[in-house]
Design an enzyme around this catalytic site. Structure first.
Site, PDB file in Angstrom:
ATOM      1  N   GLU A  46       6.589 -19.131  -6.865  1.00  0.00           N
ATOM      2  CA  GLU A  46       5.556 -18.436  -6.825  1.00  0.00           C
ATOM      3  C   GLU A  46       5.784 -17.627  -8.232  1.00  0.00           C
ATOM      4  OE1 GLU A  46       7.538 -14.680  -5.827  1.00  0.00           O
ATOM      5  OE2 GLU A  46       9.356 -15.471  -5.597  1.00  0.00           O
ATOM      6  N   LYS A  49      -0.945  -8.841  -5.994  1.00  0.00           N
ATOM      7  CA  LYS A  49      -0.128  -9.484  -5.067  1.00  0.00           C
ATOM      8  C   LYS A  49      -1.202  -9.978  -4.366  1.00  0.00           C
ATOM      9  CE  LYS A  49       3.065  -8.922  -2.012  1.00  0.00           C
ATOM     10  NZ  LYS A  49       4.533  -7.812  -1.503  1.00  0.00           N
ATOM     11  N   VAL A  76       5.545 -15.701  -1.728  1.00  0.00           N
ATOM     12  CA  VAL A  76       6.819 -17.073  -1.416  1.00  0.00           C
ATOM     13  C   VAL A  76       4.945 -17.978   0.225  1.00  0.00           C
ATOM     14  CG1 VAL A  76       8.212 -18.296   0.177  1.00  0.00           C
ATOM     15  CG2 VAL A  76       8.627 -16.567  -2.114  1.00  0.00           C
ATOM     16  N   ASP A  88       5.353  -4.555  10.252  1.00  0.00           N
ATOM     17  CA  ASP A  88       5.754  -5.272   9.369  1.00  0.00           C
ATOM     18  C   ASP A  88       6.692  -6.429   9.532  1.00  0.00           C
ATOM     19  OD1 ASP A  88       5.413  -5.862   6.583  1.00  0.00           O
ATOM     20  OD2 ASP A  88       5.945  -3.915   5.579  1.00  0.00           O
ATOM     21  N   SER A 148       6.704 -10.664   7.065  1.00  0.00           N
ATOM     22  CA  SER A 148       6.221 -11.093   6.045  1.00  0.00           C
ATOM     23  C   SER A 148       5.438 -12.242   6.227  1.00  0.00           C
ATOM     24  CB  SER A 148       7.261 -11.188   4.668  1.00  0.00           C
ATOM     25  OG  SER A 148       6.921 -11.745   3.436  1.00  0.00           O
ATOM     26  N   ASP A 174       5.209 -14.594   4.858  1.00  0.00           N
ATOM     27  CA  ASP A 174       5.882 -15.778   3.912  1.00  0.00           C
ATOM     28  C   ASP A 174       6.496 -17.073   5.656  1.00  0.00           C
ATOM     29  OD1 ASP A 174       6.030 -14.807   2.088  1.00  0.00           O
ATOM     30  OD2 ASP A 174       7.800 -14.130   1.664  1.00  0.00           O
ATOM     31  N   LYS A 223      14.877 -11.100   1.547  1.00  0.00           N
ATOM     32  CA  LYS A 223      15.779  -9.632   0.647  1.00  0.00           C
ATOM     33  C   LYS A 223      16.087  -8.704   1.245  1.00  0.00           C
ATOM     34  CE  LYS A 223      11.787  -9.828  -0.416  1.00  0.00           C
ATOM     35  NZ  LYS A 223      10.148 -10.077  -0.850  1.00  0.00           N
TER      36      LYS A 223
HETATM   37  N1  PSU Z   1      12.049 -12.606  -4.274  1.00  0.00           N
HETATM   38  C1  PSU Z   1      12.507 -11.604  -5.267  1.00  0.00           C
HETATM   39  N2  PSU Z   1      11.420 -10.753  -5.559  1.00  0.00           N
HETATM   40  C2  PSU Z   1      10.590 -10.635  -5.306  1.00  0.00           C
HETATM   41  C3  PSU Z   1      10.234 -11.640  -4.571  1.00  0.00           C
HETATM   42  C4  PSU Z   1      10.827 -12.700  -3.770  1.00  0.00           C
HETATM   43  O1  PSU Z   1      13.608 -12.254  -5.905  1.00  0.00           O
HETATM   44  O2  PSU Z   1       9.611  -9.655  -5.509  1.00  0.00           O
HETATM   45  C5  PSU Z   1       8.266 -11.799  -3.250  1.00  0.00           C
HETATM   46  C6  PSU Z   1       8.318 -12.834  -2.919  1.00  0.00           C
HETATM   47  O3  PSU Z   1       6.800 -13.917  -4.085  1.00  0.00           O
HETATM   48  C7  PSU Z   1       8.084 -12.849  -2.398  1.00  0.00           C
HETATM   49  C8  PSU Z   1       7.460 -11.250  -1.087  1.00  0.00           C
HETATM   50  O4  PSU Z   1       6.846 -13.408  -0.883  1.00  0.00           O
HETATM   51  O5  PSU Z   1       7.565 -10.699  -2.297  1.00  0.00           O
HETATM   52  C9  PSU Z   1       7.238 -11.083  -0.143  1.00  0.00           C
HETATM   53  O6  PSU Z   1       6.622  -9.657   0.242  1.00  0.00           O
HETATM   54  P1  PSU Z   1       6.305  -9.267   1.435  1.00  0.00           P
HETATM   55  O7  PSU Z   1       6.781  -8.913   2.155  1.00  0.00           O
HETATM   56  O8  PSU Z   1       4.960  -8.091   1.077  1.00  0.00           O
HETATM   57  O9  PSU Z   1       5.331 -10.277   2.094  1.00  0.00           O
HETATM   58 MN    MN Z   2       4.554  -6.485   4.160  1.00  0.00          MN
END
Ligand code: PSU
Ligand code: MN
Length: 311
Positions: free
Chosen positions: A31, A92, A112, A144, A146, A148, A165
């Site tokens: 990614e 993003k 991701v 919220d 993701s 993913d 995360k």
């Molecule tokens: N893993 C990391 N750092 C990041 C991410 C993943 O170590 O910044 C990113 C990935 O691209 C993941 C995104 O898909 O954060 C998730 O964002 P959100 O919670 O807004 O879906």
């Molecule tokens: Mn989100």
């Protein structure tokens, strides 16, 4: 059928990646949101290059994904990686954002979710990241989750990560993945890692070899076609946080970020930045090291799949 269907016409696969897929060699998608939004300069470029090298060390081919001036690319050149790391204003992009980026000619880094969507369209079965997205804490107030997670129900790709995360609601994320029918495994551990920490207090089925990861994937797509799977790799012990260190640092970042009014897709990058600052860079070094370790594991898994004739 007419010419307006979903035949791939907007995606550009690099010659090296296209040849590797056709030849059935191991390929790993990487990614790019972690490059443009997840890590600060200059660590982001160093990490992106190191992840590509780690994949190559295993004999597999790296395929970092991004949108460059509206062209959706699988497999980037070094100058393109540099742009993603150093240029201001890289967007993003989750899966739904790819179309808008493509028609408007913008440059965007892929999450991701977007990366596994592109991997699947390109015939790539393995991807690596640091931590995947999931259900955010306070879900009952803001809802919220993701993308993913839901993308894993339509993209049969192995996602190698250090877990979700640690800013997320881990138990709820696990519940969602169960609901969605997406398997979560531990690589050489039955303790689900918590991204910056090796311990979450939750157990997962354990896989001990690259071959068993490949076997679990091939069995998984037989019984639950179209679904991806998550393989978790514990973070390097020399830098990993203890659960209580992690709790403290994440809670502080959550409070600060909420009182600063951060919402939507800014939440994840904002929290990661705050954690980096309050840990004096330790989380950044750890994030970098675990990304490289995951790229290495993903490369080995991709090579096992290729040996099984399923590259
Ligand atoms: N893993 C990391 N750092 C990041 C991410 C993943 O170590 O910044 C990113 C990935 O691209 C993941 C995104 O898909 O954060 C998730 O964002 P959100 O919670 O807004 O879906
Ligand atoms: Mn989100």
């Amino acid at each position: 059928l007419n010419d307006c269907g979903p035949t791939p016409r907007l995606i550009q696969i690099s010659p090296e990646v296209a040849a590797a897929v056709v030849d059935g060699r191991g390929v790993v998608a990487l990614e790019s949101s972690v490059i443009s939004q997840g890590l600060p300069r200059p660590h982001n470029l160093e990490t992106a290059l190191a992840c590509e090298s780690a994949v190559r060390e295993t004999g597999a081919i790296p395929a970092t994904t991004a949108v460059i001036n509206g062209t959706v690319k699988v497999g980037l050149t070094q100058p393109e990686l540099q742009r993603l790391a150093l240029e201001d204003g890289i967007v993003k992009a989750g899966t739904r954002d790819l179309a808008y980026a493509a028609i408007m000619g913008v440059s965007a880094a892929t999450t991701v979710g977007a990366t596994i969507a592109l991997a699947n369209m390109s015939g790539i079965r393995v991807m690596a990241t640091g931590g995947i997205g999931g259900v955010h804490r306070g879900y009952e107030n803001h809802g919220d989750v993701s993308h993913d997670l839901t993308q894993l129900t339509t993209s049969p790709v192995i996602v190698v990560s250090a877990g979700f995360k640690s800013i997320l609601d881990l138990p709820r994320t696990l519940e969602w993945l169960e609901t969605l029918g997406v398997s979560v495994y531990g690589f050489q551990t039955e303790q689900l890692p918590n991204f910056y920490s090796a311990y979450s207090g939750f157990s997962v089925p354990r896989l001990d070899t690259f071959q068993s990861v490949a076997d679990a994937y091939l069995a998984g797509i037989e019984f639950n076609p179209g679904h991806g799977m998550v393989v978790t790799n514990p973070p390097p012990p020399s830098l990993a946080f203890t659960p209580s260190e992690l709790d403290e640092i994440v809670n502080r970042a959550l409070i600060e970020s909420e009182s600063a009014g951060v919402t939507g897709k800014q939440v994840t990058p904002d929290l990661l930045r705050r954690i980096g600052e309050s840990s004096a860079g330790r989380s950044i070094e750890l994030n970098k090291r675990l990304l490289i370790a995951n790229a290495l594991l993903a490369g080995d898994v991709a090579q096992s799949l290729a040996t099984a004739g399923c590259g």
